[in-house]
Write a protein that holds these residues in place. Sequence first.
Motif, PDB file in Angstrom:
ATOM      1  N   GLN A 271       0.830  -1.204   0.000  1.00 30.71           N
ATOM      2  CA  GLN A 271       0.000   0.000   0.000  1.00 30.71           C
ATOM      3  C   GLN A 271       0.868   1.259   0.000  1.00 30.71           C
ATOM      4  OE1 GLN A 271      -2.712  -0.231   3.308  1.00 30.71           O
ATOM      5  NE2 GLN A 271      -4.080  -1.634   2.240  1.00 30.71           N
ATOM      6  N   PRO A 272       0.325   2.362  -0.495  1.00 31.19           N
ATOM      7  CA  PRO A 272       1.080   3.625  -0.432  1.00 31.19           C
ATOM      8  C   PRO A 272       1.514   3.933   0.988  1.00 31.19           C
ATOM      9  CG  PRO A 272      -0.822   3.865  -1.851  1.00 31.19           C
ATOM     10  CD  PRO A 272      -0.946   2.513  -1.215  1.00 31.19           C
ATOM     11  N   GLY A 273       2.753   4.392   1.125  1.00 29.90           N
ATOM     12  CA  GLY A 273       3.329   4.644   2.435  1.00 29.90           C
ATOM     13  C   GLY A 273       4.043   3.457   3.041  1.00 29.90           C
ATOM     14  N   GLY A 274       3.907   2.304   2.430  1.00 30.12           N
ATOM     15  CA  GLY A 274       4.527   1.090   2.950  1.00 30.12           C
ATOM     16  C   GLY A 274       5.995   0.975   2.599  1.00 30.12           C
ATOM     17  N   SER A 275       6.582  -0.143   3.023  1.00 30.15           N
ATOM     18  CA  SER A 275       8.015  -0.389   2.830  1.00 30.15           C
ATOM     19  C   SER A 275       8.253  -1.764   2.224  1.00 30.15           C
ATOM     20  CB  SER A 275       8.756  -0.303   4.171  1.00 30.15           C
ATOM     21  OG  SER A 275       8.662   0.988   4.735  1.00 30.15           O
ATOM     22  N   LEU A 276       9.342  -1.870   1.507  1.00 28.95           N
ATOM     23  CA  LEU A 276       9.820  -3.145   0.978  1.00 28.95           C
ATOM     24  C   LEU A 276      11.339  -3.112   0.988  1.00 28.95           C
ATOM     25  CD1 LEU A 276       7.684  -3.856  -2.232  1.00 28.95           C
ATOM     26  CD2 LEU A 276       7.615  -5.141  -0.088  1.00 28.95           C
ATOM     27  N   ARG A 277      11.951  -4.294   1.081  1.00 30.65           N
ATOM     28  CA  ARG A 277      13.392  -4.406   0.904  1.00 30.65           C
ATOM     29  C   ARG A 277      13.664  -5.393  -0.224  1.00 30.65           C
ATOM     30  NH1 ARG A 277      18.345  -6.401   4.839  1.00 30.65           N
ATOM     31  NH2 ARG A 277      17.436  -8.462   4.388  1.00 30.65           N
ATOM     32  N   LEU A 278      14.312  -4.906  -1.260  1.00 30.60           N
ATOM     33  CA  LEU A 278      14.724  -5.757  -2.366  1.00 30.60           C
ATOM     34  C   LEU A 278      16.135  -6.271  -2.103  1.00 30.60           C
ATOM     35  CD1 LEU A 278      13.529  -3.653  -5.437  1.00 30.60           C
ATOM     36  CD2 LEU A 278      12.229  -5.257  -4.015  1.00 30.60           C
ATOM     37  N   SER A 279      16.374  -7.501  -2.536  1.00 36.71           N
ATOM     38  CA  SER A 279      17.701  -8.105  -2.421  1.00 36.71           C
ATOM     39  C   SER A 279      18.153  -8.587  -3.790  1.00 36.71           C
ATOM     40  CB  SER A 279      17.679  -9.287  -1.453  1.00 36.71           C
ATOM     41  OG  SER A 279      17.274  -8.897  -0.162  1.00 36.71           O
ATOM     42  N   CYS A 280      19.442  -8.536  -4.014  1.00 35.19           N
ATOM     43  CA  CYS A 280      20.029  -9.062  -5.246  1.00 35.19           C
ATOM     44  C   CYS A 280      21.299  -9.803  -4.846  1.00 35.19           C
ATOM     45  CB  CYS A 280      20.337  -7.945  -6.213  1.00 35.19           C
ATOM     46  SG  CYS A 280      21.314  -8.442  -7.659  1.00 35.19           S
ATOM     47  N   THR A 281      21.286 -11.103  -5.056  1.00 31.03           N
ATOM     48  CA  THR A 281      22.430 -11.929  -4.682  1.00 31.03           C
ATOM     49  C   THR A 281      23.194 -12.355  -5.924  1.00 31.03           C
ATOM     50  OG1 THR A 281      21.330 -12.704  -2.693  1.00 31.03           O
ATOM     51  CG2 THR A 281      23.168 -14.013  -3.497  1.00 31.03           C
ATOM     52  N   ALA A 282      24.501 -12.159  -5.891  1.00 29.30           N
ATOM     53  CA  ALA A 282      25.362 -12.476  -7.026  1.00 29.30           C
ATOM     54  C   ALA A 282      26.062 -13.803  -6.808  1.00 29.30           C
ATOM     55  CB  ALA A 282      26.386 -11.370  -7.218  1.00 29.30           C
ATOM     56  N   SER A 283      26.332 -14.492  -7.900  1.00 30.69           N
ATOM     57  CA  SER A 283      27.098 -15.737  -7.836  1.00 30.69           C
ATOM     58  C   SER A 283      28.033 -15.792  -9.031  1.00 30.69           C
ATOM     59  CB  SER A 283      26.169 -16.952  -7.830  1.00 30.69           C
ATOM     60  OG  SER A 283      25.355 -16.969  -8.977  1.00 30.69           O
ATOM     61  N   GLY A 284      29.187 -16.418  -8.827  1.00 31.99           N
ATOM     62  CA  GLY A 284      30.119 -16.602  -9.926  1.00 31.99           C
ATOM     63  C   GLY A 284      30.882 -15.371 -10.355  1.00 31.99           C
ATOM     64  N   ILE A 285      30.816 -14.302  -9.546  1.00 34.53           N
ATOM     65  CA  ILE A 285      31.575 -13.087  -9.864  1.00 34.53           C
ATOM     66  C   ILE A 285      32.323 -12.622  -8.616  1.00 34.53           C
ATOM     67  CG2 ILE A 285      29.927 -12.368 -11.632  1.00 34.53           C
ATOM     68  CD1 ILE A 285      28.908 -10.229  -9.689  1.00 34.53           C
ATOM     69  N   THR A 286      33.340 -11.798  -8.824  1.00 37.47           N
ATOM     70  CA  THR A 286      34.062 -11.189  -7.699  1.00 37.47           C
ATOM     71  C   THR A 286      33.272  -9.971  -7.266  1.00 37.47           C
ATOM     72  OG1 THR A 286      36.126 -11.964  -8.684  1.00 37.47           O
ATOM     73  CG2 THR A 286      36.300 -10.356  -6.897  1.00 37.47           C
TER      74      THR A 286
ATOM     75  N   VAL B 255      23.350  -7.066  -2.694  1.00 33.38           N
ATOM     76  CA  VAL B 255      23.028  -5.650  -2.625  1.00 33.38           C
ATOM     77  C   VAL B 255      21.542  -5.517  -2.299  1.00 33.38           C
ATOM     78  CG1 VAL B 255      22.609  -5.466  -5.115  1.00 33.38           C
ATOM     79  CG2 VAL B 255      23.194  -3.424  -3.816  1.00 33.38           C
ATOM     80  N   TYR B 256      21.238  -4.516  -1.474  1.00 36.79           N
ATOM     81  CA  TYR B 256      19.873  -4.315  -1.002  1.00 36.79           C
ATOM     82  C   TYR B 256      19.352  -2.945  -1.457  1.00 36.79           C
ATOM     83  CZ  TYR B 256      21.357  -8.006   2.220  1.00 36.79           C
ATOM     84  OH  TYR B 256      21.857  -9.166   2.764  1.00 36.79           O
ATOM     85  N   LEU B 257      18.032  -2.865  -1.554  1.00 31.80           N
ATOM     86  CA  LEU B 257      17.381  -1.576  -1.735  1.00 31.80           C
ATOM     87  C   LEU B 257      16.231  -1.501  -0.740  1.00 31.80           C
ATOM     88  CD1 LEU B 257      17.399   1.054  -3.413  1.00 31.80           C
ATOM     89  CD2 LEU B 257      15.599   0.021  -4.825  1.00 31.80           C
ATOM     90  N   GLN B 258      16.425  -0.714   0.310  1.00 27.39           N
ATOM     91  CA  GLN B 258      15.368  -0.500   1.286  1.00 27.39           C
ATOM     92  C   GLN B 258      14.507   0.646   0.787  1.00 27.39           C
ATOM     93  OE1 GLN B 258      14.580  -2.151   4.277  1.00 27.39           O
ATOM     94  NE2 GLN B 258      12.773  -0.842   4.199  1.00 27.39           N
ATOM     95  N   MET B 259      13.222   0.384   0.627  1.00 27.19           N
ATOM     96  CA  MET B 259      12.299   1.380   0.075  1.00 27.19           C
ATOM     97  C   MET B 259      11.234   1.696   1.114  1.00 27.19           C
ATOM     98  SD  MET B 259      11.910  -0.036  -3.827  1.00 27.19           S
ATOM     99  CE  MET B 259      11.017  -1.517  -3.339  1.00 27.19           C
ATOM    100  N   ASN B 260      11.219   2.931   1.565  1.00 27.65           N
ATOM    101  CA  ASN B 260      10.231   3.401   2.527  1.00 27.65           C
ATOM    102  C   ASN B 260       9.373   4.477   1.890  1.00 27.65           C
ATOM    103  OD1 ASN B 260      11.466   1.749   4.526  1.00 27.65           O
ATOM    104  ND2 ASN B 260      12.882   3.388   5.069  1.00 27.65           N
ATOM    105  N   GLY B 261       8.221   4.734   2.479  1.00 30.12           N
ATOM    106  CA  GLY B 261       7.344   5.777   1.951  1.00 30.12           C
ATOM    107  C   GLY B 261       6.990   5.566   0.494  1.00 30.12           C
TER     108      GLY B 261
END
Length: 115
Positions: free
Chosen positions: A13-28, A78-84
């Motif tokens: 919902q509008p005003g809510g929060s989510l945290r996106l994650s991105c996990t890498a493999s096979g790279i430095t 790497v993460y993306l914390q999204m608020n508001g």
Amino acid sequence: QVPLVESGGDLVQPGGSLRLSCTASGITFNIYHMGWYRQAPGRERDLVASINSSGTTNYVDSVKGRFTISRDNIKNTVYLQMNGLKPEDTAVYYCNAKVGIRTLWGQGTQVTVSS
């Protein structure tokens, strides 16, 4: 093996929060410049936030103060914390990794902001 895998997208919902994650493999992971992009229907894919190998961050003006990008070089994530969150944040969010001339993309995760 898919080098970048995103997760965390959802309907919120509008005003809510989510945290996106991105996990890498096979790279430095720790040498890569990491970014989050988003693409809404009928629009181009645009940069949202980035973080370089030293931890310096950059944000598009529309998300400053609401979104935070961070990285964990031990977890290769790497993460993306999204608020508001706002309806205009609705898009497919893509993880991006760059070093030199090499660029990698994840498959995308859908974020929908709606009441």
